[in-house]
Design an enzyme around this catalytic site. Structure first.
Site, PDB file in Angstrom:
ATOM      1  N   ASP A 151     118.166   9.757  71.544  1.00  0.00           N
ATOM      2  CA  ASP A 151     118.045  10.302  72.933  1.00  0.00           C
ATOM      3  C   ASP A 151     119.556  10.414  73.697  1.00  0.00           C
ATOM      4  O   ASP A 151     119.697  11.520  74.340  1.00  0.00           O
ATOM      5  CB  ASP A 151     117.521   9.040  73.610  1.00  0.00           C
ATOM      6  CG  ASP A 151     117.263   9.381  74.926  1.00  0.00           C
ATOM      7  OD1 ASP A 151     116.343  10.260  75.739  1.00  0.00           O
ATOM      8  OD2 ASP A 151     118.043   8.959  75.799  1.00  0.00           O
ATOM      9  N   ALA A 179     115.732  11.948  77.189  1.00  0.00           N
ATOM     10  CA  ALA A 179     115.550  13.277  76.204  1.00  0.00           C
ATOM     11  C   ALA A 179     114.352  12.936  75.442  1.00  0.00           C
ATOM     12  O   ALA A 179     113.612  13.684  75.038  1.00  0.00           O
ATOM     13  CB  ALA A 179     116.700  13.132  75.150  1.00  0.00           C
ATOM     14  N   ASP A 180     114.071  11.849  74.793  1.00  0.00           N
ATOM     15  CA  ASP A 180     113.065  11.461  73.950  1.00  0.00           C
ATOM     16  C   ASP A 180     111.665  11.746  74.844  1.00  0.00           C
ATOM     17  O   ASP A 180     110.569  12.310  74.152  1.00  0.00           O
ATOM     18  CB  ASP A 180     112.848   9.998  73.547  1.00  0.00           C
ATOM     19  CG  ASP A 180     113.743   9.794  72.454  1.00  0.00           C
ATOM     20  OD1 ASP A 180     114.188  10.806  71.594  1.00  0.00           O
ATOM     21  OD2 ASP A 180     114.132   8.671  72.196  1.00  0.00           O
ATOM     22  N   ILE A 181     111.525  11.244  75.827  1.00  0.00           N
ATOM     23  CA  ILE A 181     110.386  11.476  77.064  1.00  0.00           C
ATOM     24  C   ILE A 181     110.124  12.758  77.269  1.00  0.00           C
ATOM     25  O   ILE A 181     108.835  13.497  77.166  1.00  0.00           O
ATOM     26  CB  ILE A 181     110.190  10.494  78.149  1.00  0.00           C
ATOM     27  CG1 ILE A 181     110.365   8.877  77.658  1.00  0.00           C
ATOM     28  CG2 ILE A 181     109.070  10.743  78.880  1.00  0.00           C
ATOM     29  CD1 ILE A 181     110.428   8.098  78.764  1.00  0.00           C
ATOM     30  N   GLY A 184     109.041  14.958  74.102  1.00  0.00           N
ATOM     31  CA  GLY A 184     107.477  14.579  73.930  1.00  0.00           C
ATOM     32  C   GLY A 184     106.554  15.272  74.597  1.00  0.00           C
ATOM     33  O   GLY A 184     105.757  15.752  74.385  1.00  0.00           O
TER      34      GLY A 184
END
Length: 405
Positions: A151, A179-181, A184
């Site tokens: 991330d 970034a991950d969220i 997703g």
């Protein structure tokens, strides 16, 4: 008020996922009614199962708090994808799937012979969602494609780490997995778009989401300002206006958001300084932004004479967007969060009652999301192989003996 069905009921999702970006994507799909099956390695399972903090049961088996964050309402199947029989089972599952989501390093699935090129030939209707640091080879390949990424790399490259206010010129990690969220969420959005298009064409496709790209779209105002004005946005400040940020009242911080001259006029009246409207230093948003320190000094005494609640109340009454600044304990006590069901409770056998974030998408004809426990490793292997593939007990026992599952 609510109906009884969910928009993705009947959709089968196969997930090869670790940590957060992939699991977040499939959690949104599961919340929408899809049947999500996590395919996990035998023995250890996905990496979030072994990420601290951990608690152990009486038999010494560890259970991670991290797993609870993004794995509600899913099923777990264990498969050894390097075992020929395990790989064959995976291909059978992929043939029955509507969507496959993976967030391994770009190219990892190709090396297993299980990438988009191979699976789309097996199942032309398959929607393949690949979430990675820099994208896949199939659409718009990046020169960074082979680089490992978490991330923080997306936050760094996109310029976001220069946006928060800071003490010196050192860039600041935002402190959470933005970034991950975001990747997703974009993965789930792309999957639903591809489902709609498949409804017209009958064909699946690849959905390619990059952590870098997911962060860059959040820094869009800096991109536009640097392109059009050749200036870098000041850290901690809105690029085109002021006051817009956090400010100290008598007992803590509040935020004030003045955007547009009509709100600027309301603000000046609310802080008992209507003469600021005609002050040439503050003639428009850009001017106020450039003279932010001078402007803040003008209304700081008004703020410091009032509590957070008093200041926010006066500003809202005047039509100026404002709020107190919550720390996380304030979120737990917030009446909005309660009314919108934005904290869900998972009753875990080891961790007890744990609050996790709810689903932010509210729909008038879809029931509220339930927070079912993340699956134990492999708990649904037999049931999925029976319901998806029609395998019998003897076939499943044989796969277990060969250590394919």
């Amino acid at each position: 008020m609510f109906g009884t069905s969910r928009p993705l009921e009947g959709i089968k999702v196969l997930a090869i996922e670790n940590f957060l970006a992939g699991p977040y994507c499939t959690m949104w799909l599961a919340d929408a009614g899809a049947e999500v099956v996590k395919v996990e390695p035998r023995g250890m399972g996905e990496m979030a199962r072994n990420t601290s903090p951990l608690k152990q049961d009486e038999e010494g088996r560890a259970r991670s708090l991290s797993l609870l964050r993004a794995n509600r309402n899913k099923k777990s199947v264990t498969l050894d994808l390097k075992n020929p029989e395990g790989r064959a089972v995976f291909l059978e599952l992929a043939k029955e799937s509507d969507i496959l989501v993976e967030n391994l390093r770009a190219g990892a699935m190709d090396k297993l012979g299980l990438g988009y090129d191979a699976l789309s030939k097996l199942n032309p209707a398959l929607i393949y969602v690949g979430i990675s640091g820099f994208g896949q080879k199939n659409i718009l390949p990046s020169p960074y494609m082979e680089h490992p990424a978490f991330d923080i790399v997306g936050q760094a490259l996109s310029g976001l780490m220069y946006r928060p206010e800071r003490q010196d010129d050192r860039p600041t990690y935002l402190g959470f997995s933005l970034a991950d969220i975001e990747a997703g969420i974009l993965g789930a959005h792309g999957a639903t778009l591809a489902l709609i298009q498949r409804g017209r064409t009958g064909k699946g496709q690849m959905v390619d989401v990059s952590l870098y790209d997911a962060c860059l779209i959040l820094n869009e105002i800096s991109v536009a300002m640097f392109s059009g004005e050749k200036v870098k946005s000041k850290p901690g400040l809105h690029a085109v206006t002021a006051p817009f940020g956090s400010y100290q009242a008598k007992d803590g911080y509040i935020v004030i958001a003045v955007l547009g001259e009509h709100i600027w006029q309301r603000f000046c009246k609310a802080v008992d300084q209507p003469e600021l409207v005609d002050d040439p230093r503050f003639k428009d948003g850009i001017s106020r932004n450039q003279a932010n320190d001078e402007l803040t000094a003008c209304f700081a005494p008004w703020l410091q004479a009032r509590t957070q609640t008093e200041a926010v109340s006066d500003l809202i009454e005047a039509g100026v967007p404002a709020s107190i600044v919550n720390d996380i304990d304030g979120v737990f006590d917030c009446p909005h969060v309660k009314a919108r069901e934005m904290l869900m409770t998972i009753d875990d056998p080891l961790w007890g009652e744990v609050k996790i974030v709810g689903n932010p998408i509210k729909m008038s004809d879809v029931p509220s999301v339930e927070a079912k426990l993340p699956p134990d490793l492999g708990q649904d292997t037999d049931a999925v192989l029976k319901s998806w593939l029609g395998k019998n007990e003897k076939e499943i026992s044989s796969l277990r003996e060969s250590e394919a599952i």
